[in-house]
Design a protein around this motif. Sequence first.
Motif, mmCIF file in Angstrom:
data_model
loop_
_atom_site.group_PDB
_atom_site.id
_atom_site.type_symbol
_atom_site.label_atom_id
_atom_site.label_comp_id
_atom_site.label_asym_id
_atom_site.label_seq_id
_atom_site.Cartn_x
_atom_site.Cartn_y
_atom_site.Cartn_z
ATOM 1 N N HIS A 142 1.964 11.200 -8.807
ATOM 2 C CA HIS A 142 1.441 9.835 -8.801
ATOM 3 C C HIS A 142 0.448 9.624 -9.938
ATOM 4 N N SER A 143 0.770 10.201 -11.087
ATOM 5 C CA SER A 143 0.003 10.065 -12.332
ATOM 6 C C SER A 143 -1.352 10.743 -12.280
ATOM 7 N N GLY A 144 -1.631 11.507 -11.229
ATOM 8 C CA GLY A 144 -2.909 12.188 -11.117
ATOM 9 C C GLY A 144 -2.789 13.677 -11.389
ATOM 10 N N TYR A 145 -3.803 14.228 -12.037
ATOM 11 C CA TYR A 145 -3.854 15.651 -12.387
ATOM 12 C C TYR A 145 -4.935 16.314 -11.539
ATOM 13 N N THR A 179 -5.822 5.645 -12.732
ATOM 14 C CA THR A 179 -4.709 5.703 -11.782
ATOM 15 C C THR A 179 -5.253 5.889 -10.377
ATOM 16 N N GLY A 180 -4.378 5.842 -9.388
ATOM 17 C CA GLY A 180 -4.778 5.985 -8.001
ATOM 18 C C GLY A 180 -4.999 7.431 -7.616
ATOM 19 N N LEU A 181 -5.581 7.629 -6.427
ATOM 20 C CA LEU A 181 -5.815 9.002 -5.977
ATOM 21 C C LEU A 181 -5.634 9.177 -4.480
ATOM 22 N N ALA A 210 0.867 -1.176 0.000
ATOM 23 C CA ALA A 210 0.000 0.000 0.000
ATOM 24 C C ALA A 210 0.898 1.219 0.000
ATOM 25 N N GLY A 211 0.966 1.902 -1.122
ATOM 26 C CA GLY A 211 1.821 3.076 -1.218
ATOM 27 C C GLY A 211 1.981 3.510 -2.656
ATOM 28 N N GLY A 212 2.231 4.781 -2.838
ATOM 29 C CA GLY A 212 2.482 5.300 -4.174
ATOM 30 C C GLY A 212 1.256 5.406 -5.044
ATOM 31 N N SER A 213 0.069 5.236 -4.465
ATOM 32 C CA SER A 213 -1.178 5.261 -5.259
ATOM 33 C C SER A 213 -1.101 4.293 -6.434
ATOM 34 N N ARG A 214 -0.510 3.120 -6.174
ATOM 35 C CA ARG A 214 -0.262 2.163 -7.247
ATOM 36 C C ARG A 214 -1.293 1.047 -7.339
ATOM 37 N N ALA A 215 -2.197 0.917 -6.377
ATOM 38 C CA ALA A 215 -3.106 -0.227 -6.381
ATOM 39 C C ALA A 215 -3.971 -0.267 -7.625
ATOM 40 N N THR A 216 -4.522 0.861 -8.028
ATOM 41 C CA THR A 216 -5.393 0.867 -9.205
ATOM 42 C C THR A 216 -4.619 0.570 -10.482
ATOM 43 N N PRO A 217 -3.569 1.315 -10.814
ATOM 44 C CA PRO A 217 -2.886 1.015 -12.081
ATOM 45 C C PRO A 217 -2.254 -0.369 -12.121
ATOM 46 N N SER A 218 -1.824 -0.886 -10.977
ATOM 47 C CA SER A 218 -1.175 -2.196 -10.975
ATOM 48 C C SER A 218 -2.164 -3.344 -11.074
ATOM 49 N N ASN A 219 -3.398 -3.115 -10.670
ATOM 50 C CA ASN A 219 -4.350 -4.214 -10.575
ATOM 51 C C ASN A 219 -5.582 -4.062 -11.455
#
Length: 733
Positions: free
Chosen positions: A596-599, A694-696, A109-118
């Motif tokens: 973290h890929s979010g705008y 992406t994550g947020l 859990a970190g880097g707002s990566r759960a959504t893009p990775s999964n």
Amino acid sequence: MSTATVNRRTFLRVSALAGGGMMVAAYLEPVGLLAQRGGRGSAPPLDPDAFVTIATDGTVTIVGKNPEIGQGIKTMLPMLIAEELDVDWDVVRVVQGDLDSSKYGAQSAGGSRATPSNWTPMRQVGAAARAQLLAAAAEQWRVPVTELTTASGRVMHASSSRSAGYGQLASAAARMPQPDLETLQLKDPKDYKIIGTAVTGVDTPALVRGARLFGIDVKRPGMKYAVFEHCPVFEGSAVRANLDAIKAMPGITHAFIVEPQPGVSGGVAIVADQWWYAENARKSLQVTWDNGPAATDSTARFDAEAKALSARPAESSIRADGDAAAALGRAAKTVEAAYAYPFLSHAPLEPMNCTAEFANGKLELWVGTQIPAGGAQACARAVGIEPGDVTLHLERMGGGFGRRLTNDYLPEAAVIAKTVGAPVHMRWSREDDMGHDFYRPAGYHFFKGGLDASGRLVAFHDHFVSFKTGDGNRPASSASMGSNEFPARLVPDLALDQSLISFNTPTGAMRAPGSNAIAFAYQSFIDELAHAGGQDPVAFRLEILGRTPLAGDARGAMDPARMAGVVRLVADKSGWADRGRLPKGTGMGIAFYYSHSGYFAEVVQATVDANKRVKVDKVWMAGDIGRQIINTQAAERQAQGSMIDGLGQAMALEITIDGGQAVQKNFDDYALPRMRHTPPVIECHWLTSDNDPTGLGEPALPPVLPALANAIFAATGDRVRTLPLSKSGYRWA
């Protein structure tokens, strides 16, 4: 007699048949995950086993594989599986998976990566289970699988009017060969029934009831309780202590010095029958400490060194485009400003804790951690066993914000449990937690900006002063700045330089690492430049975003067009054009940031009275995190929570270092925002774009700090350049 070789996959699938149901072990072949990795290129291949169990009554149990830290991942990942499985959410039960990388792949859990990775793999898991159910029905009914459809946990054959629930087909489906995941046809978004809806967190009812879900709630038979007294000075160690006197106190079973080793701080462990006995006993603890080199660290020294470094040539260059010095020299107007921000503590409401049991050369842990695999490895090293001999049960976390990425508290508990020879629940106090954090690093920015006669930005320079450990020339953890910091790539004459201060204070990732502080400095100075040039702050930003980026490597860099979209959206939703009608003492500030890929772009409206009391009236947010919001309820709450978090950081939070230790030790002098301080309205608006989701959890936070500072300037004319705002006399209304 013949012997059959049964591999792990077959065993797991067949063993479920005893109960008449189906267990799907989805062994994903390595797949290329989504792009947008913040400059790191594509993600490495992921190879999880994601388990779906279907009972004969149609109940579907889905394992949440990632740590749940309050971000809603225990709900979101199963939503992806359930959508493609084509079941109704009310028949889904979610259980937390333990650490098992052979089954689940990466768990973090970190880097707002759960959504893009999964996003793709978890949907493939659900689609694979559905395909096996279809295959089972086709075989039983002797019809082509192409004639079958599914809905709400049932397989249907329209021409013969036959249908069967998933529970009826589960046993047969478990015997079906697993499909090639890459050939599976995933749902068209227009057919989503779960994704894109508001789903309440699966743990919410239990949380409301006060059920035991957190690491701090764990109880084991025969369990002891431990506290760990660290040296007050960072990285110091214990030389001697009055251990006999402590062991003679009521309820105390053990007291001993823990020698420092990799991953374990030096200190004194006190073990008791109850936690309060141990906590109370350490009030009588007398320790001789070896303070080590960190004793010279202090905020006063850092401030003085930063000022001195700013007057000298920078030690290194982060980015150099054109000739910034020459462009500044010929600019029609130049603006100089120094910005600074402090160290911060993560301050999760649940302090660090871990329950450990060591027996027969094996270690079992019950703990909340953001990187469980790293924690298991650290514990294995600390107690001298192989990582495979560590079992780690993932407990829900009461906050983390990056603090639980650093697994220092796990090996402490492991070492204590091995020494004691009984299950031990090791729990930090609030003072432990705040005094021995891995802090968000402080930082200093010395800006120069050049404007032409029309107020257009033509030159930009930042001398960034940050921190390093030891004698190297690399920034400390989370103390660096990237080369694509806006307005990089959009101003032809730009220089980002860096100098580093030596220190021994522990630092680490904090929600939106780096971005949470850098955004304040950069977006406040951009606002300052806009006003110096007589420009509307929104128009000034949009003009820069509308320029053609410089040629070159742009991996992980912000897409100016996507950012311009959220700036326009938040300006429209906030009524930015009508801000001149606001009463005296009320102002609106805007800021944007990419992380973290979010705008995200945000507008804060704040009212400041004559005594510098600040009331945040309203906040508007516009975010672009791709084409799909998975859980609309969780998304809005994540964004709102991020902004409240950021407002608290901006207004009052600060860790001051003196003599190598944190001055602030509890919430009486580290004042988190209260309910009465939060804005009555936080509007969240989403701009969908044709990009993978992406994550947020992190990118909504950074813009709100400069937006608040810019709103205060609009309301008062006072440009605050140092955080927290309380240092300049501002306080919550």
